[in-house]
Design a protein around this motif. Sequence first.
Motif, mmCIF file in Angstrom:
data_model
loop_
_atom_site.group_PDB
_atom_site.id
_atom_site.type_symbol
_atom_site.label_atom_id
_atom_site.label_comp_id
_atom_site.label_asym_id
_atom_site.label_seq_id
_atom_site.Cartn_x
_atom_site.Cartn_y
_atom_site.Cartn_z
ATOM 1 N N GLY A 56 -3.746 -7.034 3.266
ATOM 2 C CA GLY A 56 -4.344 -8.406 3.768
ATOM 3 C C GLY A 56 -5.884 -8.435 3.652
ATOM 4 O O GLY A 56 -6.634 -9.268 3.901
ATOM 5 N N GLN A 57 -6.491 -7.293 3.225
ATOM 6 C CA GLN A 57 -7.940 -7.215 3.333
ATOM 7 C C GLN A 57 -8.718 -8.009 1.778
ATOM 8 O O GLN A 57 -9.718 -8.418 1.829
ATOM 9 N N MET A 58 -7.891 -7.620 0.733
ATOM 10 C CA MET A 58 -8.178 -8.231 -0.449
ATOM 11 C C MET A 58 -7.736 -9.431 -0.905
ATOM 12 O O MET A 58 -6.737 -9.787 -0.210
ATOM 13 N N VAL A 59 -8.308 -10.199 -1.815
ATOM 14 C CA VAL A 59 -7.627 -11.349 -2.421
ATOM 15 C C VAL A 59 -6.205 -11.072 -2.790
ATOM 16 O O VAL A 59 -5.785 -10.170 -3.087
ATOM 17 N N PRO A 60 -5.377 -12.123 -2.626
ATOM 18 C CA PRO A 60 -3.936 -12.184 -2.556
ATOM 19 C C PRO A 60 -3.095 -11.331 -3.609
ATOM 20 O O PRO A 60 -2.537 -10.459 -3.567
ATOM 21 N N ALA A 61 -3.786 -11.717 -5.018
ATOM 22 C CA ALA A 61 -2.996 -11.172 -6.099
ATOM 23 C C ALA A 61 -3.216 -9.549 -6.218
ATOM 24 O O ALA A 61 -2.528 -8.646 -6.625
ATOM 25 N N PHE A 62 -4.583 -9.265 -5.745
ATOM 26 C CA PHE A 62 -5.071 -7.795 -5.783
ATOM 27 C C PHE A 62 -4.352 -6.909 -4.657
ATOM 28 O O PHE A 62 -3.683 -6.008 -4.980
ATOM 29 N N ASP A 63 -4.281 -7.822 -3.359
ATOM 30 C CA ASP A 63 -3.667 -6.928 -2.476
ATOM 31 C C ASP A 63 -2.080 -6.783 -2.587
ATOM 32 O O ASP A 63 -1.408 -5.765 -2.628
ATOM 33 N N LYS A 64 -1.497 -7.691 -3.198
ATOM 34 C CA LYS A 64 -0.050 -7.670 -3.663
ATOM 35 C C LYS A 64 0.061 -6.533 -4.591
ATOM 36 O O LYS A 64 1.192 -5.638 -4.390
ATOM 37 N N PHE A 65 -0.592 -6.390 -5.644
ATOM 38 C CA PHE A 65 -0.349 -5.233 -6.563
ATOM 39 C C PHE A 65 -0.734 -3.870 -5.981
ATOM 40 O O PHE A 65 0.000 -2.963 -6.143
ATOM 41 N N CYS A 66 -1.928 -3.881 -5.216
ATOM 42 C CA CYS A 66 -2.099 -2.538 -4.540
ATOM 43 C C CYS A 66 -0.905 -1.932 -3.481
ATOM 44 O O CYS A 66 -0.832 -0.934 -3.358
ATOM 45 N N PHE A 67 -0.224 -2.989 -3.017
ATOM 46 C CA PHE A 67 0.819 -2.427 -2.154
ATOM 47 C C PHE A 67 2.308 -2.393 -2.667
ATOM 48 O O PHE A 67 3.361 -2.237 -2.008
ATOM 49 N N THR A 68 2.437 -3.021 -3.884
ATOM 50 C CA THR A 68 3.555 -2.866 -4.991
ATOM 51 C C THR A 68 3.539 -2.179 -6.203
ATOM 52 O O THR A 68 4.767 -1.796 -6.678
ATOM 53 N N GLY A 69 2.619 -2.260 -6.768
ATOM 54 C CA GLY A 69 2.397 -1.598 -8.124
ATOM 55 C C GLY A 69 2.508 -0.207 -8.143
ATOM 56 O O GLY A 69 2.714 0.574 -7.463
ATOM 57 N N GLU A 70 2.475 0.223 -9.511
ATOM 58 C CA GLU A 70 2.823 1.676 -9.642
ATOM 59 C C GLU A 70 1.440 2.417 -9.433
ATOM 60 O O GLU A 70 0.605 2.015 -9.824
ATOM 61 N N ILE A 71 1.582 3.777 -8.808
ATOM 62 C CA ILE A 71 0.395 4.292 -8.357
ATOM 63 C C ILE A 71 -0.101 5.218 -9.392
ATOM 64 O O ILE A 71 0.572 5.680 -10.389
ATOM 65 N N LEU A 72 -1.398 5.374 -9.722
ATOM 66 C CA LEU A 72 -2.088 6.024 -10.801
ATOM 67 C C LEU A 72 -1.880 5.667 -12.150
ATOM 68 O O LEU A 72 -2.149 6.240 -13.111
ATOM 69 N N THR A 73 -1.416 4.215 -12.382
ATOM 70 C CA THR A 73 -1.203 3.653 -13.600
ATOM 71 C C THR A 73 -2.261 2.538 -13.698
ATOM 72 O O THR A 73 -1.974 1.504 -12.983
ATOM 73 N N PRO A 74 -3.310 2.553 -14.288
ATOM 74 C CA PRO A 74 -4.312 1.360 -14.528
ATOM 75 C C PRO A 74 -3.638 -0.009 -14.946
ATOM 76 O O PRO A 74 -2.751 0.331 -16.020
ATOM 77 N N THR A 75 -3.632 -0.892 -14.547
ATOM 78 C CA THR A 75 -3.065 -2.132 -14.555
ATOM 79 C C THR A 75 -4.121 -3.336 -14.459
ATOM 80 O O THR A 75 -4.685 -3.365 -13.753
ATOM 81 N N ILE A 76 -4.021 -4.441 -15.493
ATOM 82 C CA ILE A 76 -4.587 -5.592 -15.016
ATOM 83 C C ILE A 76 -4.146 -6.347 -14.139
ATOM 84 O O ILE A 76 -3.105 -6.701 -14.209
ATOM 85 N N VAL A 77 -4.996 -6.888 -13.297
ATOM 86 C CA VAL A 77 -4.668 -7.967 -12.271
ATOM 87 C C VAL A 77 -5.861 -9.045 -12.240
ATOM 88 O O VAL A 77 -7.063 -8.732 -12.094
ATOM 89 N N LYS A 78 -5.510 -10.299 -12.494
ATOM 90 C CA LYS A 78 -6.211 -11.358 -12.519
ATOM 91 C C LYS A 78 -6.443 -12.054 -11.088
ATOM 92 O O LYS A 78 -5.367 -12.182 -10.442
ATOM 93 N N THR A 79 -7.732 -12.376 -10.734
ATOM 94 C CA THR A 79 -7.973 -13.132 -9.445
ATOM 95 C C THR A 79 -8.992 -13.999 -9.576
ATOM 96 O O THR A 79 -9.532 -14.243 -10.864
ATOM 97 N N LYS A 80 -9.288 -14.813 -8.724
ATOM 98 C CA LYS A 80 -10.449 -15.839 -8.888
ATOM 99 C C LYS A 80 -11.719 -15.179 -9.175
ATOM 100 O O LYS A 80 -12.709 -15.781 -9.720
ATOM 101 N N HIS A 81 -11.902 -13.881 -9.175
ATOM 102 C CA HIS A 81 -13.152 -13.157 -9.335
ATOM 103 C C HIS A 81 -13.055 -12.660 -10.763
ATOM 104 O O HIS A 81 -14.114 -12.175 -11.347
ATOM 105 N N GLY A 82 -12.225 -12.805 -11.305
ATOM 106 C CA GLY A 82 -11.939 -12.296 -12.936
ATOM 107 C C GLY A 82 -11.044 -11.223 -13.156
ATOM 108 O O GLY A 82 -9.801 -11.551 -12.641
ATOM 109 N N TYR A 83 -11.229 -10.326 -13.930
ATOM 110 C CA TYR A 83 -10.009 -9.522 -14.451
ATOM 111 C C TYR A 83 -10.259 -7.914 -13.867
ATOM 112 O O TYR A 83 -11.416 -7.657 -14.064
#
Length: 92
Positions: A56-83
Motif C-alpha cells: 500500500g505504500q507505492m502507487v497501485p500498479a507498482f504495489d500490485k506487481f511487487c506483491f504478486t509478480g515473479e521474484i528476481l524477474t525484471p518486468t515493465i510496469v506502467k504507472t502515472k509516473h512512467g514505465y
Amino acid sequence: MAKTAAALHILVKHQDKAEDILAQLKKGAKFQTLAKKYSTCPSGKKGGDLGEFKKGQMVPAFDKFCFTGEILTPTIVKTKHGYHIVKILYRT
C-alpha cells in the motif's frame, strides 16, 4: 500474504526506452548500472534500490506487481509516473 517487499526499479518516460533497458538486462547487463545511467527517479543514484516497503505504500500498479509478480524477474510496469522496470528482490 506478504506484508513487505523489497525491489529495485528503473523509471523512464517512454515504453520503447523501458523495452530497450529490459533487453539489455536479458543480455546480462547489471541492473544497478542501468538504473544509475537511465532512471529518472532519485533512487537511480542508489542503483534503483527502493529498500523494503509495506503493502500500500507505492502507487497501485507498482504495489500490485511487487506483491504478486515473479521474484528476481525484471518486468515493465506502467504507472502515472512512467514505465518502471521492476525487479522484486524478496517478500516477507
